[in-house]
Design a protein around this motif. Structure first.
Motif, PDB file in Angstrom:
ATOM      1  N   LYS A 106     -45.023   9.312 -72.909  1.00 17.03           N
ATOM      2  CA  LYS A 106     -45.453   8.925 -71.560  1.00 17.03           C
ATOM      3  C   LYS A 106     -44.641   7.742 -71.011  1.00 17.03           C
ATOM      4  CE  LYS A 106     -49.275   7.945 -68.622  1.00 17.03           C
ATOM      5  NZ  LYS A 106     -50.482   8.505 -68.162  1.00 17.03           N
ATOM      6  N   TYR A 107     -44.062   6.942 -71.892  1.00 13.62           N
ATOM      7  CA  TYR A 107     -43.306   5.772 -71.441  1.00 13.62           C
ATOM      8  C   TYR A 107     -42.210   6.159 -70.448  1.00 13.62           C
ATOM      9  CZ  TYR A 107     -40.500   1.539 -71.395  1.00 13.62           C
ATOM     10  OH  TYR A 107     -39.807   0.428 -70.986  1.00 13.62           O
ATOM     11  N   ALA A 108     -41.513   7.242 -70.702  1.00 11.55           N
ATOM     12  CA  ALA A 108     -40.409   7.681 -69.835  1.00 11.55           C
ATOM     13  C   ALA A 108     -40.890   8.053 -68.437  1.00 11.55           C
ATOM     14  CB  ALA A 108     -39.680   8.862 -70.465  1.00 11.55           C
ATOM     15  N   THR A 109     -42.146   8.400 -68.296  1.00 11.67           N
ATOM     16  CA  THR A 109     -42.669   8.821 -66.993  1.00 11.67           C
ATOM     17  C   THR A 109     -43.241   7.661 -66.182  1.00 11.67           C
ATOM     18  OG1 THR A 109     -44.910   9.292 -67.792  1.00 11.67           O
ATOM     19  CG2 THR A 109     -43.259  11.063 -67.984  1.00 11.67           C
ATOM     20  N   LEU A 110     -43.309   6.489 -66.765  1.00 11.14           N
ATOM     21  CA  LEU A 110     -43.874   5.346 -66.042  1.00 11.14           C
ATOM     22  C   LEU A 110     -42.931   4.883 -64.934  1.00 11.14           C
ATOM     23  CD1 LEU A 110     -45.258   3.170 -68.986  1.00 11.14           C
ATOM     24  CD2 LEU A 110     -46.561   4.643 -67.440  1.00 11.14           C
ATOM     25  N   PRO A 111     -43.488   4.348 -63.854  1.00  6.93           N
ATOM     26  CA  PRO A 111     -42.635   3.795 -62.785  1.00  6.93           C
ATOM     27  C   PRO A 111     -41.848   2.585 -63.283  1.00  6.93           C
ATOM     28  CG  PRO A 111     -44.949   3.925 -62.089  1.00  6.93           C
ATOM     29  CD  PRO A 111     -44.900   4.280 -63.530  1.00  6.93           C
ATOM     30  N   ARG A 112     -40.770   2.279 -62.575  1.00  6.79           N
ATOM     31  CA  ARG A 112     -39.909   1.147 -62.954  1.00  6.79           C
ATOM     32  C   ARG A 112     -40.694  -0.157 -63.073  1.00  6.79           C
ATOM     33  NH1 ARG A 112     -35.578  -1.371 -64.000  1.00  6.79           N
ATOM     34  NH2 ARG A 112     -34.555  -2.939 -62.740  1.00  6.79           N
ATOM     35  N   ALA A 113     -41.629  -0.404 -62.174  1.00  8.38           N
ATOM     36  CA  ALA A 113     -42.430  -1.637 -62.223  1.00  8.38           C
ATOM     37  C   ALA A 113     -43.169  -1.753 -63.558  1.00  8.38           C
ATOM     38  CB  ALA A 113     -43.418  -1.682 -61.067  1.00  8.38           C
ATOM     39  N   ASP A 114     -43.694  -0.654 -64.055  1.00  5.65           N
ATOM     40  CA  ASP A 114     -44.400  -0.679 -65.338  1.00  5.65           C
ATOM     41  C   ASP A 114     -43.431  -0.921 -66.496  1.00  5.65           C
ATOM     42  OD1 ASP A 114     -46.785  -0.308 -64.039  1.00  5.65           O
ATOM     43  OD2 ASP A 114     -46.884   1.846 -64.439  1.00  5.65           O
ATOM     44  N   HIS A 115     -42.206  -0.409 -66.379  1.00  9.33           N
ATOM     45  CA  HIS A 115     -41.189  -0.692 -67.403  1.00  9.33           C
ATOM     46  C   HIS A 115     -40.885  -2.184 -67.431  1.00  9.33           C
ATOM     47  CE1 HIS A 115     -39.287   3.566 -67.973  1.00  9.33           C
ATOM     48  NE2 HIS A 115     -40.603   3.592 -68.002  1.00  9.33           N
ATOM     49  N   VAL A 116     -40.775  -2.787 -66.265  1.00  3.21           N
ATOM     50  CA  VAL A 116     -40.490  -4.224 -66.185  1.00  3.21           C
ATOM     51  C   VAL A 116     -41.653  -5.028 -66.776  1.00  3.21           C
ATOM     52  CG1 VAL A 116     -40.136  -6.162 -64.599  1.00  3.21           C
ATOM     53  CG2 VAL A 116     -38.902  -4.004 -64.237  1.00  3.21           C
ATOM     54  N   ILE A 117     -42.873  -4.661 -66.417  1.00  2.00           N
ATOM     55  CA  ILE A 117     -44.046  -5.354 -66.969  1.00  2.00           C
ATOM     56  C   ILE A 117     -44.060  -5.213 -68.487  1.00  2.00           C
ATOM     57  CG2 ILE A 117     -46.577  -5.390 -67.080  1.00  2.00           C
ATOM     58  CD1 ILE A 117     -46.550  -4.472 -64.116  1.00  2.00           C
ATOM     59  N   TYR A 118     -43.743  -4.023 -68.973  1.00  2.00           N
ATOM     60  CA  TYR A 118     -43.718  -3.801 -70.423  1.00  2.00           C
ATOM     61  C   TYR A 118     -42.675  -4.698 -71.096  1.00  2.00           C
ATOM     62  CZ  TYR A 118     -42.743  -1.744 -74.927  1.00  2.00           C
ATOM     63  OH  TYR A 118     -42.518  -1.581 -76.271  1.00  2.00           O
ATOM     64  N   ILE A 119     -41.482  -4.741 -70.546  1.00  2.00           N
ATOM     65  CA  ILE A 119     -40.415  -5.553 -71.142  1.00  2.00           C
ATOM     66  C   ILE A 119     -40.797  -7.030 -71.144  1.00  2.00           C
ATOM     67  CG2 ILE A 119     -38.026  -6.336 -70.810  1.00  2.00           C
ATOM     68  CD1 ILE A 119     -37.471  -3.391 -69.838  1.00  2.00           C
ATOM     69  N   VAL A 120     -41.335  -7.499 -70.034  1.00  2.00           N
ATOM     70  CA  VAL A 120     -41.793  -8.892 -69.964  1.00  2.00           C
ATOM     71  C   VAL A 120     -42.879  -9.143 -71.010  1.00  2.00           C
ATOM     72  CG1 VAL A 120     -43.047 -10.544 -68.505  1.00  2.00           C
ATOM     73  CG2 VAL A 120     -41.120  -9.244 -67.557  1.00  2.00           C
ATOM     74  N   THR A 121     -43.793  -8.205 -71.148  1.00  2.00           N
ATOM     75  CA  THR A 121     -44.888  -8.343 -72.114  1.00  2.00           C
ATOM     76  C   THR A 121     -44.354  -8.431 -73.542  1.00  2.00           C
ATOM     77  OG1 THR A 121     -46.348  -7.116 -70.648  1.00  2.00           O
ATOM     78  CG2 THR A 121     -47.040  -7.296 -72.935  1.00  2.00           C
TER      79      THR A 121
END
Length: 164
Positions: A51-66
């Motif tokens: 599911k990670y690949a389907t997340l919007p870019r904003a969620d990828h950024v939040i994930y990386i920051v997290t």
């Protein structure tokens, strides 16, 4: 201080006080370390989920920051153990306790940021962003009350003025 070099209150020398404070600090760090390491471990697995690949870019950024926040929190909360190991036997325990205490405080702030961003990411995915702020804000406020508000209130209310 009394004439024999002992502090008032607990009747302990500076070295005895540093020993006691070190043991207390390490016990506190163990609790926080366990939480941050479990959270960080789970965070590391997210990127490998389909599911990670389907997340919007904003969620990828939040994930990386997290993940970066979690890594920093882990470092700060493990730091006192390394500090102790590297300065053990050098007769700098009072200074090491003060430095380890600061590292632990920074680690707790980073843990708060990690938990907040994790919560935001999970709520964005779970609610499709519709209620994220309304759900996350009270939880973060609760963390602030429990971790900082109540301890600072107790410190202010119950700290006795110095005798000297």
């Amino acid at each position: 201080m009394t004439q024999d070099g002992r502090r008032r209150g607990r009747n302990e020398t500076e070295e005895e006080r540093a020993d006691r404070m070190w043991v207390e600090l390490i016990q506190e760090v163990r609790v926080a370390q366990t939480g941050v390491q479990i959270l960080f471990g789970f965070l590391l697995t997210v990127v490998f989920q389909p599911k990670y690949a389907t997340l919007p870019r904003a969620d990828h950024v939040i994930y990386i920051v997290t993940v970066v926040l979690g890594a920093c929190a882990t470092g700060a909360l493990i730091g006192p153990v390394s500090l102790h190991r590297l300065v053990s036997g050098r007769r700098v325990k009072p200074q090491a306790v003060a430095l380890a205490s600061r590292m632990t405080f920074v680690g707790l702030v980073l843990l708060l940021a990690t938990m907040t961003s994790s919560l935001v990411l999970i709520l964005r995915v779970a609610t499709h962003g519709s209620a994220t702020a309304w759900l996350a804000a009270p939880v973060v406020a609760w963390y602030l009350v429990c971790w900082y508000g109540l301890p600072l209130w107790a410190r202010r209310r119950h700290t006795a003025p110095p005798d000297d």
